[in-house]
Design a protein around this motif. Structure first.
Motif, PDB file in Angstrom:
ATOM      1  N   GLN A  14     -16.579 -27.968   0.784  1.00  0.00           N
ATOM      2  CA  GLN A  14     -16.265 -27.118   1.924  1.00  0.00           C
ATOM      3  C   GLN A  14     -17.274 -27.328   3.045  1.00  0.00           C
ATOM      4  O   GLN A  14     -18.403 -27.775   2.814  1.00  0.00           O
ATOM      5  CB  GLN A  14     -16.276 -25.638   1.505  1.00  0.00           C
ATOM      6  N   ARG A  15     -16.849 -26.965   4.264  1.00  0.00           N
ATOM      7  CA  ARG A  15     -17.798 -26.943   5.374  1.00  0.00           C
ATOM      8  C   ARG A  15     -18.840 -25.867   5.111  1.00  0.00           C
ATOM      9  O   ARG A  15     -18.532 -24.788   4.612  1.00  0.00           O
ATOM     10  CB  ARG A  15     -17.055 -26.654   6.691  1.00  0.00           C
ATOM     11  N   THR A  16     -20.094 -26.154   5.451  1.00  0.00           N
ATOM     12  CA  THR A  16     -21.179 -25.237   5.135  1.00  0.00           C
ATOM     13  C   THR A  16     -21.202 -24.055   6.094  1.00  0.00           C
ATOM     14  O   THR A  16     -21.401 -24.205   7.303  1.00  0.00           O
ATOM     15  CB  THR A  16     -22.534 -25.959   5.184  1.00  0.00           C
ATOM     16  N   THR A  17     -20.957 -22.877   5.545  1.00  0.00           N
ATOM     17  CA  THR A  17     -21.220 -21.611   6.239  1.00  0.00           C
ATOM     18  C   THR A  17     -22.195 -20.835   5.353  1.00  0.00           C
ATOM     19  O   THR A  17     -22.873 -21.420   4.517  1.00  0.00           O
ATOM     20  CB  THR A  17     -19.921 -20.833   6.488  1.00  0.00           C
ATOM     21  N   GLN A  62     -21.720 -21.018   1.327  1.00  0.00           N
ATOM     22  CA  GLN A  62     -21.968 -22.367   0.818  1.00  0.00           C
ATOM     23  C   GLN A  62     -23.461 -22.700   0.881  1.00  0.00           C
ATOM     24  O   GLN A  62     -24.009 -23.345  -0.008  1.00  0.00           O
ATOM     25  CB  GLN A  62     -21.161 -23.398   1.598  1.00  0.00           C
ATOM     26  N   ARG A  63     -24.114 -22.236   1.938  1.00  0.00           N
ATOM     27  CA  ARG A  63     -25.554 -22.495   2.044  1.00  0.00           C
ATOM     28  C   ARG A  63     -26.302 -21.766   0.932  1.00  0.00           C
ATOM     29  O   ARG A  63     -27.227 -22.320   0.327  1.00  0.00           O
ATOM     30  CB  ARG A  63     -26.072 -22.030   3.415  1.00  0.00           C
ATOM     31  N   ASN A 118     -25.223 -28.841  12.959  1.00  0.00           N
ATOM     32  CA  ASN A 118     -25.814 -29.294  11.710  1.00  0.00           C
ATOM     33  C   ASN A 118     -27.219 -28.706  11.573  1.00  0.00           C
ATOM     34  O   ASN A 118     -27.733 -28.060  12.497  1.00  0.00           O
ATOM     35  CB  ASN A 118     -25.810 -30.821  11.611  1.00  0.00           C
ATOM     36  N   PRO A 173     -20.038 -25.405  15.916  1.00  0.00           N
ATOM     37  CA  PRO A 173     -20.860 -25.568  14.703  1.00  0.00           C
ATOM     38  C   PRO A 173     -22.006 -26.546  14.925  1.00  0.00           C
ATOM     39  O   PRO A 173     -21.880 -27.523  15.654  1.00  0.00           O
ATOM     40  CB  PRO A 173     -19.861 -26.087  13.661  1.00  0.00           C
ATOM     41  N   ARG A 218     -12.827 -20.227  11.927  1.00  0.00           N
ATOM     42  CA  ARG A 218     -11.992 -20.305  10.723  1.00  0.00           C
ATOM     43  C   ARG A 218     -10.777 -19.433  10.975  1.00  0.00           C
ATOM     44  O   ARG A 218     -10.685 -18.300  10.524  1.00  0.00           O
ATOM     45  CB  ARG A 218     -12.771 -19.859   9.482  1.00  0.00           C
ATOM     46  N   GLY A 244     -18.958 -21.901  14.019  1.00  0.00           N
ATOM     47  CA  GLY A 244     -17.625 -22.472  14.011  1.00  0.00           C
ATOM     48  C   GLY A 244     -16.526 -21.435  13.925  1.00  0.00           C
ATOM     49  O   GLY A 244     -16.781 -20.227  13.903  1.00  0.00           O
ATOM     50  N   SER A 260     -20.272 -17.179  12.830  1.00  0.00           N
ATOM     51  CA  SER A 260     -18.902 -17.671  12.916  1.00  0.00           C
ATOM     52  C   SER A 260     -18.069 -16.758  13.804  1.00  0.00           C
ATOM     53  O   SER A 260     -18.497 -15.663  14.175  1.00  0.00           O
ATOM     54  CB  SER A 260     -18.282 -17.748  11.515  1.00  0.00           C
TER      55      SER A 260
END
Length: 369
Positions: A22-25, A28-29, A254, A252, A232, A230, A201
């Protein structure tokens, strides 16, 4: 619900690795940082990260990585069908909010009770699914985990679970060794200039449009407001941004870009109306950025006295809070120092220790020798 300590013969702990694809939000972090810290504290052969094919797993030394299931399967189906079957001979640990509904010997981390407390921030289908899933996990999991005492109390109140709920607090040191990419400052037009930073977000509960309206009240000479984060659209409700000068919607970032923004910002504003923990303010503090937040329970718990506060429900009050800090460099220096000291007390190694304590209490890890 399985009894704590039951099925002790199942000695392998499988970790739900859906998050690696998944994209890191935020969640996930947390899962990545907690897993990497856990990896340094456990012997080889006891833990296995189960990942979807193609997922980019973090570098691990003692936790094995195994990819299971067919390529191209939707992540939701992978988590609900492939994962519990692959973990059937051991315990399963889910750290990123979502979790399989029918797994055995399952410990699941639910980061907050937002789908119950502020359903207006999410799409209706998302609310229906997660309310059902959380209730089921409360009945069936061996234990639930969460990230703050506030979230523990709210989950206890709305779920009334059969499973106990344990708090494993987030660390703040996951970005400490990241080399900043200062090119992002020029790209956003703020190189060498003061600016206010917001990170979050496009979730209505983050209250970022109110911050933009408050920023406009500061007048044309105010430093720009840079909003990093980002979208969603399948998860969150609609967010309507005001058409105001000085607002930079950066999208978003990095990790290297985010660290550059934290280090260069004049201050970081976090007006969120609801949080289970609130990780970005701690990240900002770790990099010496003074922070101002809305005084909601989770943020007061997370930030302590190391952040200034404004009333996030009132743009005028937000504007006054911003102006006070922008006009007071001495206060910003104090907050920056207090923030660094506070963030230094929040370590992922300590979080991994709290998680191991839960695994020991529940019998998922009878011993680590």
């Amino acid at each position: 619900m399985s009894e704590p300590g039951a099925d002790r013969e199942a000695r392998v702990v499988y970790v739900n690795g859906k998050f690696v694809a998944q994209r890191t939000t935020g969640v996930q972090r947390v899962a990545t940082a907690l897993l990497q810290a856990l990896d340094t504290r456990v012997p080889a052969g006891r833990f296995v990260l189960l990942c979807p094919p193609g997922g980019d797993a973090p570098v691990l030394h003692n936790i094995a990585v195994r990819r299971v299931g067919p390529r191209g399967l939707a992540l939701h189906l992978w988590e609900q069908a492939v994962l519990p079957w692959a973990a059937r001979d051991g315990w399963l640990l889910s750290l990123a909010g979502a979790a399989p509904a029918f797994a055995r010997r399952h410990l699941a981390m639910l980061h907050d009770a937002a789908v119950f407390d502020c359903p207006w921030a999410y799409r209706p289908a998302f609310v229906r699914w997660y309310r059902w899933l959380f209730r089921r996990l409360g009945r069936r999991a061996v234990a639930l985990l969460t990230v703050s005492e506030f979230s523990r109390q709210r989950l206890q109140a709305v779920l009334q679970p059969a499973a106990p709920i344990f708090v494993v607090r987030n660390g703040a040191d996951h970005l400490q060794d990241v080399v900043p990419d200062a090119s992002v400052l020029a790209r956003l037009g703020v190189a060498g200039r003061p600016f206010v930073l917001a990170v979050g977000s496009s979730n209505p509960s983050k209250n970022l449009p109110a911050l933009a309206r408050a920023h406009a009240l500061l007048g044309p000479d105010a430093p720009p407001l840079v909003v990093a984060g980002g979208r969603r659209d399948r998860v969150f409700g609609d967010v309507h941004w005001p058409d105001t000068p000085g607002l930079v919607l950066a999208g978003p970032m990095n990790d290297a870009e985010l660290v550059a923004l934290y280090r260069a910002a004049t201050l970081m504003a976090f007006p969120s109306l609801y949080e289970g923990f609130g990780l970005p303010p701690l990240e900002a503090m770790q990099h010496g950025c003074p922070v101002i937040v809305a005084p909601i329970p989770a943020l007061l718990e997370t930030c302590g006295s190391a952040a200034a506060c404004f009333d996030g429900t009132d743009p005028q009050a937000i504007a006054r809070g911003l102006r006070t800090l922008l006009d007071d460099p001495a206060r910003r220096r104090v907050l920056a120092q207090q923030g660094r000291e506070h963030a230094a007390t929040r370590r992922w190694d300590a979080a991994a220790g709290e998680l191991l304590d839960v695994l020991l209490v529940t019998g998922a890890v009878p011993e680590l020798s």
